[in-house]
Scaffold this active site. Sequence first.
Site, PDB file in Angstrom:
ATOM      1  N   HIS A 165      -7.664   8.657  -4.830  1.00 18.34           N
ATOM      2  CA  HIS A 165      -7.251   7.638  -3.866  1.00 18.34           C
ATOM      3  C   HIS A 165      -6.323   8.300  -2.838  1.00 18.34           C
ATOM      4  CE1 HIS A 165      -5.080   4.025  -2.477  1.00 18.34           C
ATOM      5  NE2 HIS A 165      -6.062   3.305  -2.988  1.00 18.34           N
ATOM      6  N   ASP A 209      -2.051   9.499 -11.632  1.00 18.01           N
ATOM      7  CA  ASP A 209      -2.168   8.206 -10.970  1.00 18.01           C
ATOM      8  C   ASP A 209      -2.901   7.279 -11.948  1.00 18.01           C
ATOM      9  OD1 ASP A 209      -3.137   6.003  -9.631  1.00 18.01           O
ATOM     10  OD2 ASP A 209      -3.874   7.123  -7.898  1.00 18.01           O
ATOM     11  N   GLN A 225      -5.541   2.591 -12.019  1.00 15.67           N
ATOM     12  CA  GLN A 225      -6.755   1.939 -12.535  1.00 15.67           C
ATOM     13  C   GLN A 225      -6.896   2.121 -14.042  1.00 15.67           C
ATOM     14  OE1 GLN A 225      -8.580  -0.044 -10.784  1.00 15.67           O
ATOM     15  NE2 GLN A 225      -7.882   0.463  -8.723  1.00 15.67           N
ATOM     16  N   LYS A 234      -2.246  -4.905 -10.218  1.00 13.34           N
ATOM     17  CA  LYS A 234      -3.601  -4.655 -10.717  1.00 13.34           C
ATOM     18  C   LYS A 234      -3.724  -5.015 -12.191  1.00 13.34           C
ATOM     19  CE  LYS A 234      -4.327  -0.889  -7.459  1.00 13.34           C
ATOM     20  NZ  LYS A 234      -5.358  -1.360  -6.522  1.00 13.34           N
ATOM     21  N   CYS A 244     -10.319   3.602   0.084  1.00 19.13           N
ATOM     22  CA  CYS A 244      -9.215   4.580   0.173  1.00 19.13           C
ATOM     23  C   CYS A 244      -9.559   5.864  -0.568  1.00 19.13           C
ATOM     24  CB  CYS A 244      -7.906   4.007  -0.354  1.00 19.13           C
ATOM     25  SG  CYS A 244      -7.342   2.563   0.522  1.00 19.13           S
TER      26      CYS A 244
HETATM   27  N1  PMP Z   1      -4.434   4.879  -6.912  1.00 18.96           N
HETATM   28  C1  PMP Z   1      -5.535   4.226  -7.262  1.00 18.96           C
HETATM   29  C2  PMP Z   1      -6.550   4.905  -8.119  1.00 18.96           C
HETATM   30  C3  PMP Z   1      -5.715   2.908  -6.810  1.00 18.96           C
HETATM   31  O1  PMP Z   1      -6.827   2.256  -7.142  1.00 18.96           O
HETATM   32  C4  PMP Z   1      -4.740   2.303  -6.004  1.00 18.96           C
HETATM   33  C5  PMP Z   1      -4.902   0.889  -5.488  1.00 18.96           C
HETATM   34  N2  PMP Z   1      -6.111   0.672  -4.821  1.00 18.96           N
HETATM   35  C6  PMP Z   1      -3.597   3.037  -5.694  1.00 18.96           C
HETATM   36  C7  PMP Z   1      -3.480   4.313  -6.167  1.00 18.96           C
HETATM   37  C8  PMP Z   1      -2.514   2.481  -4.851  1.00 18.96           C
HETATM   38  O2  PMP Z   1      -1.875   1.450  -5.523  1.00 18.96           O
HETATM   39  P1  PMP Z   1      -0.854   0.500  -4.740  1.00 18.96           P
HETATM   40  O3  PMP Z   1      -1.562   0.081  -3.496  1.00 18.96           O
HETATM   41  O4  PMP Z   1      -0.639  -0.614  -5.698  1.00 18.96           O
HETATM   42  O5  PMP Z   1       0.364   1.295  -4.467  1.00 18.96           O
END
Ligand code: PMP
Length: 410
Positions: free
Chosen positions: A124, A202, A205, A228, A368
């Site tokens: 991401h 990270d 997910q 999430k 993203c």
């Molecule tokens: N890493 C991953 C794998 C994600 O799916 C997301 C959220 N789409 C994020 C980071 C970013 O998370 P947040 O927008 O809650 O900071």
Amino acid sequence: PRALDPQALRAEFPALDQAVHGHPLVYLDNAATTQKPLAVLAALDHYYRRDNANVHRGIHELSRRATDAYEGARETVANWIGAGSPSELIWTRGTTEALNLVAWAWGSAEVGEGDEILLSVQDHHSNLVPWQLLAQRTGARLRYIEIDDEGRWILDDLDELVGERTRIVAVSHVSNALGTVNPVADLVAAVKQRSTARVVIDGAQAVPHLPVDVRALGCDFYAFSGHKMCGPTGIGGLWGRPEVLEAMPPFQGGGEMIDEVRRDGSSWASVPHKFEAGTPNIAGAIGMAAAVEWLGGFEPGAVLAHEQALSAYTMERLGEMGGVRVYGPADPAERSGVVSFDMEGTHPHDISTILDTRGVAIRAGHHCAQLVMRRYDTAATARASFYLYNTRDDVDRLIEGLAAVRDIFG
Ligand code: PMP
């Protein structure tokens, strides 16, 4: 523990019980954010109605209650991810802020010119861009783990990718664009054999969907988001190995993070407060702990098993349609509840627009994860992502909607 009965627990999610464009809502955008159960709404409401005050400051009853609830929430969430102590958990705005915190505080102090930062093309943007900025500030070199045709890490050339110069390895536990569940513990062990690099995971997910034990993984930092996993937006966590957090300089400066402020400088509060400048998201922390307590009512592993069954069913139905390409691992056992796909002759944005008119919410775009899109020579995919309240009926509604898309586009 309580049995995971998706149909029954939907009653606890008011947002799921509504019509969208005249159709009962089918919410399949859980990788972006999840809906909130009554238990979380009640915790937020109770805090604001009864206990609202600033934490760690006032010597009065409400401030004491707010502080107890806030620090109690830290303990609940820290236990949930297997931390050794609540002080190993720093509250952040979410995964993005947690990763930026490490890149700024640890990275700026510990990474220099010629050092190497290892990332993965599966990641991401929030686990790519902070490291790119760090590399620009320091002159460090970025390297990447590639992925195979099914979205799995290619680790054959690890001897070449990880060595004395490697300072940070930052990768995700579960891919938001492909659904791949990565062999994180194996990678951490392999990295630690070859280098002194710190490993940042990270977990945005992962924590919502599968049991995570940060200490068993062997990593140094682990980031995740409350929204999430049935919690509120604007709250998340960074777990850090205690000795690493002790040695790490602060991220932002302000109230709450200091011990003493003098004219010529200041000293810092102890960990984790050293990293929590300013009035924190007190209600968010309390709401996130309520989410964790609610999720903790189910058998460990039940959420992932349910999502994998829905992914398998979706992939089977998509396969029957023909002309649909599904991205990520072919074996549902290697996945979470994310199914990214596209249909011949149809743009993913048209798919999601038509599905929306039928009350079916999915995501279309690059998620993203533009390096993933580039890897598969596409600009965008359609993505259905499940959570514990989704059912086979939801998948059937998705498939019916896709049949309508096909009728329109031929
Ligand atoms: N890493 C991953 C794998 C994600 O799916 C997301 C959220 N789409 C994020 C980071 C970013 O998370 P947040 O927008 O809650 O900071």
